[in-house]
Write a protein that holds these residues in place. Sequence first.
Motif, PDB file in Angstrom:
ATOM      1  N   SER A  11     -21.396 119.844  37.988  1.00 58.50           N
ATOM      2  CA  SER A  11     -21.166 119.565  39.403  1.00 58.50           C
ATOM      3  C   SER A  11     -19.744 119.040  39.603  1.00 58.50           C
ATOM      4  N   LEU A  12     -19.343 118.934  40.853  1.00 55.03           N
ATOM      5  CA  LEU A  12     -18.002 118.464  41.180  1.00 55.03           C
ATOM      6  C   LEU A  12     -17.763 117.042  40.685  1.00 55.03           C
ATOM      7  N   LEU A 142     -16.082 125.499  31.758  1.00 54.51           N
ATOM      8  CA  LEU A 142     -16.774 124.698  32.766  1.00 54.51           C
ATOM      9  C   LEU A 142     -16.920 125.515  34.040  1.00 54.51           C
ATOM     10  N   VAL A 144     -17.666 124.866  37.484  1.00 58.86           N
ATOM     11  CA  VAL A 144     -17.712 123.696  38.356  1.00 58.86           C
ATOM     12  C   VAL A 144     -18.275 124.107  39.718  1.00 58.86           C
TER      13      VAL A 144
END
Length: 199
Positions: A11-12, A142, A144
């Motif tokens: 997640s962010l 990643l 994101v």
Amino acid sequence: MRRITAGLFISLDGVVENPQDWHFPYFNHEMGAAVSAQFDAADTVLLGRRTYDSFAGAWPDREAAGGEDAAMAKALGDARKIVVSEQELRFTWRNSEQLRGDLIEAVTALKNEPGTADIAMSGSVSIVRRLLAAGLIDELNLLVHPIALRGGMRLFDDGEPIPLRLVSSTAFTTGVLHLVYAPAGSVPTGTYEDAKAHL
């Protein structure tokens, strides 16, 4: 020496826990291609036990069903799968085995085995953390997601800094960023005065 590549949905705000609860609304063909590309370059998959159990509970049935993801299911089934666990394991999914001995020593030996294909990892956060800290991961993928979960296990915990360098970045139409990092070798140094000199 063979490369180890790790892929994570994140997640962010850095959360990697339970991606099945928040990841799927952002999945599209771009993300599918990125995930497939990582596994296509590998002939070995290194997994923690929980991630392995999740994979083994889903992919063999998908292969047997012959649906649109059957090709990837077959590729995962055909790959050598090495599982990290302190418990003695028994396997029903073909080409599965348990990593023996100390994690760092065993993975170092695995990287030194003959061959040019990558060793891929997916999820298995606790293993990724330990291998990153030991400098054994060559590429960190990643994905994101544009969501702040505001709770849950994060990828990076307390400890020494792990310097990374950005290899590539791709923005998907869903707002997901695919960021690929490699080890940077050393922690950057500099002062406020050094930074001002570049303004």
